[in-house]
Design a protein around this motif. Structure first.
Motif, short mmCIF file in Angstrom:
data_model
loop_
_atom_site.label_atom_id
_atom_site.label_comp_id
_atom_site.label_asym_id
_atom_site.label_seq_id
_atom_site.Cartn_x
_atom_site.Cartn_y
_atom_site.Cartn_z
N ASP A 152 0.83 -1.21 0.00
CA ASP A 152 0.00 0.00 0.00
C ASP A 152 0.87 1.26 0.00
OD1 ASP A 152 -2.26 -1.57 0.02
OD2 ASP A 152 -2.60 -1.38 2.18
N MET A 153 1.93 1.23 0.79
CA MET A 153 2.85 2.37 0.83
C MET A 153 3.47 2.62 -0.54
SD MET A 153 5.00 1.92 4.39
CE MET A 153 6.06 3.31 3.97
N LEU A 154 3.95 1.55 -1.17
CA LEU A 154 4.60 1.68 -2.47
C LEU A 154 3.62 2.18 -3.53
CD1 LEU A 154 6.73 -1.58 -2.32
CD2 LEU A 154 7.64 0.75 -2.43
N GLU A 155 2.38 1.73 -3.46
CA GLU A 155 1.39 2.19 -4.43
C GLU A 155 1.02 3.65 -4.21
OE1 GLU A 155 -1.74 -0.73 -4.11
OE2 GLU A 155 -0.93 -1.84 -5.84
N GLY B 272 3.30 5.75 -3.47
CA GLY B 272 4.52 6.48 -3.79
C GLY B 272 5.42 6.68 -2.61
N GLU B 273 5.18 5.96 -1.51
CA GLU B 273 6.01 6.06 -0.31
C GLU B 273 7.02 4.92 -0.31
OE1 GLU B 273 3.43 6.05 3.06
OE2 GLU B 273 2.10 7.57 2.21
N GLU C 139 17.09 5.01 0.75
CA GLU C 139 18.20 4.74 -0.16
C GLU C 139 18.25 5.90 -1.14
OE1 GLU C 139 21.46 3.28 -1.99
OE2 GLU C 139 20.54 2.40 -0.19
N PRO C 140 19.35 6.65 -1.18
CA PRO C 140 19.41 7.84 -2.02
C PRO C 140 19.03 7.55 -3.48
CG PRO C 140 21.31 7.77 -0.57
CD PRO C 140 20.58 6.47 -0.40
N GLY C 141 18.07 8.32 -3.98
CA GLY C 141 17.66 8.22 -5.37
C GLY C 141 16.59 7.18 -5.66
N LEU C 142 16.28 6.33 -4.69
CA LEU C 142 15.34 5.24 -4.95
C LEU C 142 13.92 5.77 -5.15
CD1 LEU C 142 14.85 2.22 -5.23
CD2 LEU C 142 14.60 2.08 -2.74
N ASP C 143 13.53 6.79 -4.39
CA ASP C 143 12.18 7.33 -4.53
C ASP C 143 11.93 7.87 -5.94
OD1 ASP C 143 14.03 9.36 -4.15
OD2 ASP C 143 12.79 10.51 -2.76
#
Length: 440
Positions: free
Chosen positions: A37-40, A42-43, A48-52
């Motif tokens: 749910d978090m990933l969906e 956008g969280e 990890e730098p740049g992963l978002d």
């Protein structure tokens, strides 16, 4: 190519996002609905730098998605990666492979036809053969091609490591699997990245041998640092002098409070357990583990000694608690040994960390957590640097002196120069270098 990544933790999420950046269609699967749910939304559940940014751009492009539905993800994919956790068994050194084996069973149940199954998790030698057996027994009508493809990602630099690796290691047993792995990593051919094709067992061993060798380098320079302090040598000069020898190299020759994290401690214990099981003991590896555990405890004693041998009723500002910078990972961090030892000796701890405080607060009770390093130092009797975050590399020395009860710094990462701190009026203790103003 369509890829299913079973496990949306650190390795799975980074690998899935990077494969989607290559142009593949990737679906990350996890049993944790909250994480999906978090990933969906956008969280990103890890730092990890740049992963978002990488995840967001590939989700928007339609190449990266998330689900808890393993069956549909596997059915639609050409290659299925197993990227689940392999923690050390409680009280034992060997890796817990239950999540890997369960993933293999679930994949087998969802497969119809031919499928390449790639183990990305760090697993002991022989795991690939066991996965192959599980798949065959669970679904004898399907054709499985098992591959070992270990990851070599450094936390804090994982995306760079995936996109520009030193090498790709693939343990394969068929031309079909070899061709599939070549296609998956084809974008790296432009950089002429070496791809090492070998057996399942050799691939699994490469991962453990590499991590244990790097951990050995760290332990070696830490012991050299202790000797340097006794004889008046400078460990940084020594490290540079030996590191310029191309047979040795300069990486992982930085002394400190011991290594931690999700890989080195766990992998050392697992390899030692494997060696014991096969009656081929690895005495060097066993010693590295023992020395590292003792070093973390010794660093607390170093801080206490720098403060006159007694910290009862004293306040210590701790800068950095994660095992390394550019991560929120607290697993086996030296701070988990150092801080409780200081508390047990009677010290009050005020600490800060740019990313790790939320997780650390659950692991380290009785600490006052502050967002700003200067707030942590306000009224403290000493400041100790445990993690070499860039945030702490250019602190205002005059401001520190005005906040601390006395200008005393214990720098366990050697991010400041001895002469520099002496000139600023600090009593400065570091690792492998002679302390200055020790009697001040």
């Amino acid at each position: 190519m369509k890829v299913a990544m079973i496990g949306a933790g650190y390795v799975g999420l980074v690998s899935g996002a990077c494969f989607s950046e290559f142009g593949h269609e990737v679906i990350c699967v996890d049993v944790d609905q909250r994480k999906i749910d978090m990933l969906e939304r956008g969280e990103i559940p890890i730092f990890e730098p740049g992963l978002d940014t990488l995840v967001a751009s590939n989700v928007q492009a339609g190449r990266l998605s998330f689900t808890t539905d393993l069956k549909s993800a596997v059915a639609e994919s050409d290659a299925v990666f197993i990227a689940v956790g392999t923690p050390s068994r409680r009280g034992e050194g060997d890796a817990d492979l239950s999540y890997v084996y369960q993933a293999a069973k679930d994949i087998a149940a969802a497969t119809d036809g031919t499928k390449v199954i790639v183990t990305k998790s760090t697993v002991p030698v022989g795991t690939g053969a066991q996965v192959k057996r599980i798949l065959a027994e669970a679904n004898p009508s399907a054709a499985f091609h098992v591959v070992s493809n270990p990851e070599f990602l450094r936390e804090g630099a994982a995306i760079e490591d995936f996109m520009r690796p030193n090498r790709i290691v693939c343990g394969v047993e068929s031309k079909y699997a070899r061709d599939m792995m070549r296609e998956l990593y084809r974008p790296l051919f432009l950089n002429e990245t070496p791809i090492v094709f070998t057996s399942l067992e050799s691939s699994e061993m490469i991962k453990y041998a590499a991590n244990c060798f790097l951990a050995t380098k760290i332990t070696f320079i830490n012991e050299i640092a202790d000797l340097c302090e006794k004889v008046g040598a400078d460990v940084q000069s020594v490290a540079r002098g030996i590191g310029l020898d191309r047979r040795i190299g300069n990486l992982f020759l930085h002394p400190g409070p011991g290594f931690g994290g999700s890989c080195f401690p766990k992998d050392i214990r697992a390899l030692a357990a494997t060696a014991e099981a096969f009656d081929a003991p690895l005495h060097i590896v066993e010693t590295v583990n023992s020395i590292n555990e003792n070093r973390k405890k010794a660093m607390a004693e170093k801080i206490i000694a720098a403060m006159g041998g007694d910290v009862t009723g004293r306040t210590i500002a701790i800068l950095g608690v994660t095992f390394k910078p550019n991560t929120d990972d607290m697993r086996e961090s030296p701070s988990l040994d150092i801080i409780p030892a200081l508390q047990k000796a009677g010290a009050t701890i005020r600490a800060c960390d740019p990313e790790g405080m939320r997780e650390a607060a659950e692991l380290l009770p009785g600490i006052e957590w502050l967002d700003d390093p200067y707030d942590a130092m306000d009224g403290a009797d000493a400041v100790a640097i445990l993690t070499e975050w860039n945030h702490y590399r250019a602190l205002d020395k005059e401001r520190m002196k005005s906040l601390l009860n006395r200008p005393l710094m214990i720098d366990l990462r050697n991010i400041y120069g001895v002469e520099e701190m002496e000139a600023a009026g600090f009593t400065y203790h570091s690792v492998g270098r002679m302390p200055v103003n020790a009697g001040a």
